[in-house]
Design an enzyme around this catalytic site. Sequence first.
Site, PDB file in Angstrom:
ATOM      1  N   HIS A  65      -3.639  -4.495   0.382  1.00  0.00           N
ATOM      2  CA  HIS A  65      -4.999  -5.016   0.511  1.00  0.00           C
ATOM      3  C   HIS A  65      -5.222  -6.134  -0.496  1.00  0.00           C
ATOM      4  O   HIS A  65      -4.520  -6.232  -1.504  1.00  0.00           O
ATOM      5  CB  HIS A  65      -6.037  -3.914   0.291  1.00  0.00           C
ATOM      6  CG  HIS A  65      -5.943  -3.254  -1.056  1.00  0.00           C
ATOM      7  ND1 HIS A  65      -5.043  -2.252  -1.324  1.00  0.00           N
ATOM      8  CD2 HIS A  65      -6.638  -3.449  -2.205  1.00  0.00           C
ATOM      9  CE1 HIS A  65      -5.178  -1.852  -2.572  1.00  0.00           C
ATOM     10  NE2 HIS A  65      -6.137  -2.566  -3.133  1.00  0.00           N
ATOM     11  N   CYS A 224      -9.860  -0.348  -9.990  1.00  0.00           N
ATOM     12  CA  CYS A 224      -8.557  -0.976  -9.773  1.00  0.00           C
ATOM     13  C   CYS A 224      -8.768  -2.487  -9.688  1.00  0.00           C
ATOM     14  O   CYS A 224      -9.904  -2.958  -9.594  1.00  0.00           O
ATOM     15  CB  CYS A 224      -7.895  -0.443  -8.500  1.00  0.00           C
ATOM     16  SG  CYS A 224      -8.707  -0.916  -6.966  1.00  0.00           S
TER      17      CYS A 224
END
Length: 721
Positions: A65, A224
């Site tokens: 992603h 993240c």
Amino acid sequence: MSEMITADLVDLDLSADTKEAAARALAERMAALGRVTDLDGFLADVAAREAQMPTGLDGGIGIPHCRSEHVTEPTLAFGRKAAGIDFGAPDGPADLIFLIAAPAGADDAHLTILSALARQLTNTAFTAALRAVDDTETAAALIRGDRTPASVDVPADAGNAERPEGSGATEAGAADAVASAEDTAVSGTAPVPSAGVEDGSDPVPGTTAAPDGRPFRVVAVTSCPTGIAHTYMAAESLENAGREAGIELVVETQGSAGFTRLDPAVIAAADGVILAHDVPVREKERFAGKPTVDVGVKAGINRPAELVAEVREKAARGEVTAGSAPGSAAGSAAGTPVERTGGTGDGYGTRLRTWLMSGVSYMVPFVAAGGLLIALGFAIGGWQVNKAPSVMDHFVWTQADSWGALLFQIGGVAFNFLIPVLAGYIAYGMADRPGLVPGFVGGSIALTINAGFLGGLAAGLIAGGVVMAIQKVRIPAAVRGIMPVVVIPLISSAVVGFLMFVVIGKPIASAQKGMTDWLNGLTGANAVLLGALLGLMMCFDLGGPVNKVAYTFATAGIAVANPGDSAMKIMAAVMAAGMVPPLAMALATTVRARLFTPTERENGKAAWVLGASFITEGAIPFAAADPLRVIPSAMAGGAVTGALSMTFGATLRAPHGGIFVVPLIGNPFLYLIAVAAGVGVTTALVVVLKGLRKRSPSGAGAEGTGTGTVSPAGSKEPVAA
């Protein structure tokens, strides 16, 4: 929005054998639908994200992603590979691959949907259904939430039979989870496994209650680099592990859509903290002083039960992180940026202070570096070094004057960043990254028109406000991708520039000049009173907001290339007063040790170094244990030191450093006398007040009884006789 994934974006029989090939195959489907404008550019962004940290997860899942300017709208593509593809997961290859593409400026609603998918990936019913589905329409409907896992015929052994070889995790319990999945899907929340932790182990051993009988409470933060997938999957895994362990666990997800801060009352009531992150935790100081487990975000996904057990063990041992005052002057001056966002539930005054402190905390390292370099330049090259020609044309290796001029000119360049950085990060604190460009532009304009520190404050607040207003405007989906890189910077910079140049710049510049002239005109009793006031403020909350105001006032005065004597006197008085509390407590624990607990005496040893380094927080443990005696004593000593420093005319060009910058202080001997006088006053008052305290009926805590007193941590420790 519901068409984030369609049947055209699903491949149930991927032919790719590598993660790069799998990403390309799925990305080509996105490009065919016009959702990716530059295939190679997008794949480069995917590869860059993959290089930061592998995106394979336990359970046979791969989630490549990224956020990319080549993506027109948030999009999901799903691929299935029976043989599995290595995405770097510890338990083996992944047979379920989700390619998640988000525009660089994806809005909160879209990112919320992406995060919901990330949470679903921890649900065994959901993944078992995806392994069993045999047509692309149903797969897309499952991922969108239009179909529930319960509506798919899942063979009893689907969780194991279709997993690639080498994968150690299993999908045990999928059938049970399918039965309850429909309720969670209807409610709109992410599905939750019915039982057990990820590895199928027994619940975490040990008591589920805190020592006072209530449930054990844990707060956690997950984040993240991209803030889309791992952030929310770790949150879901931790929440599941907490429920299985029978504890109360609340997670703050610091994702791409921003974050909602945990209620301070929830943090205060927590028995432990879990930080699962691969980027710095925002406002980490909120969790200081508690048992803390600090790990990478994938640990939160793969072994949440272990983290819960570990934080329990730390709490049982009484192992805590070092406490610090939020937004302390010392912390900022040491060069540690403190990100601030300002909770929506806070009052306007609280949010305003948070925004301002965001800018100040990023500015102070420039003040420290530039100020010390300029001070060293004066020390080496003499007081005429500011008139030296450019070292690019007149540098002689063997001449001290040239080295002094070099340091002075480097420091001057660093100082040129002060106002832009201040404005930029005030805007950043208000509007996140979109606020940086107009903030820096406004700050640079403030520097150009000589609006100074006040101009930087105004520019930052205006820039943040303008960006926040633009972000509230509904815009077509077609231009969302260019909003953060073109539209917001363009419009906000133009508005801020117009206001600073044409409307408010001149009045602010006049106000800045008036304040500077007033400071330079302070003499005699007025200067002494100002020094005493600043000393009181520095010692009132030992690094808290009031201390911060005094410190910021002082650094603002020297945050120019050629500050006046009054500004440097104020800086000297502030630093001198800030050194008094920890040094006084260190001295008090040395000369009258029996008035203090063993823990306080150990803290006293550290306070020598902290005080000498101008870290006022070194006195916090003493103030926390006995505020009514320590804080008034510290304020009295700080006021004496501040007043004497101003009386003696001591000056300081550097904003930090304590005794280590004494050679750079004007009138250093008298300056040290001022510090010593304040330390003596505070020490004497603390010793007298502690000596006069009344004995309790049992004699506990009285001087020399040896029966024990309560330490700041709450433990009973013997007092030396």
